[in-house]
Design an enzyme around this catalytic site. Sequence first.
Site, PDB file in Angstrom:
ATOM      1  N   ILE A  98      41.757  26.408   6.809  1.00 28.42           N
ATOM      2  CA  ILE A  98      43.037  26.503   6.102  1.00 28.42           C
ATOM      3  C   ILE A  98      44.163  26.626   7.120  1.00 28.42           C
ATOM      4  CG2 ILE A  98      42.593  28.986   5.740  1.00 28.42           C
ATOM      5  CD1 ILE A  98      44.519  28.863   3.354  1.00 28.42           C
ATOM      6  N   SER A  99      45.198  25.825   6.954  1.00 32.82           N
ATOM      7  CA  SER A  99      46.389  25.878   7.786  1.00 32.82           C
ATOM      8  C   SER A  99      46.011  25.706   9.269  1.00 32.82           C
ATOM      9  CB  SER A  99      47.145  27.183   7.521  1.00 32.82           C
ATOM     10  OG  SER A  99      48.439  27.137   8.056  1.00 32.82           O
TER      11      SER A  99
END
Length: 276
Positions: A98-99
């Site tokens: 994520i990210s």
Amino acid sequence: MTRHLRLRVLGHDVRVAVRPGTAPGPPLVLCNGIGARLDLLQPFVDEVDPRIEVIRFDVPGVGGSPAPKVPYNFALLAWLVGTLVDRLGHDQFDALGISWGGGLAQQLAFQYPRRCRRLVLASTGTGMLMVPARLSVLSKMLTPRRYRDPTYARAIAAEMYGGRMRRQPDEVWHVMHEQERLGPTAGYVLQLLAGIGWSSLPALPLIRQPTLILAGNDDPIIPLVNARIMRSLLPHASLHVFDDGHLGLITSADELGPLVSRFLASPSSDNASKSS
């Protein structure tokens, strides 16, 4: 029951959490966002099919993992993760990032094409070569102030994270910024440095793993166009656009946890959602 461990990996003491699966199969390794401890992803883990083992870890310098003696890059960190998975007794694994952690997950796919079976990229992009966020958003990413000042975190929640945080900015502290989830400032800076000069863009066509891309339709940090670019360049990718912002993996975990579980269990990536 989740097991919390401290493992010595390549000279680093790494805090690890393992939720055992109830069925055999490769574990899902979660790569977190910048400045965040493994605890942040608990809402998502709770929604992942209990048959799937889930491995989380604190990057050196963040949360419960002490800072390294020298800076690292994504290639070195991927080596650490691969060794960590070895230590836990697994050959193959699936990776979700994520990210900032999406960059690490892509690096794992590059470095371990035989071991990394499937790839999930959530609210992420291709590193230095990507369509950037607005300057006002990028400037707030340069320091971990939003992790340490609840008033400031609430004030910027809508602009930074979009989605649900536009409607419920008071929730941002409980979701993202509780004290026990903080890492030291030095660790945050090391994560920023790890991404300097790194981009997956030229190598995306070489990633052969089935890939599920998850992108919010209101993500100020990673504009949606980046997910569409990755979808066009990855040979075996599907894109699911969800109605939320940058923190959707957490705030929309009830939707995305089962979706990821189905993707990991499907006989081919064709069963993943292809909404765009």
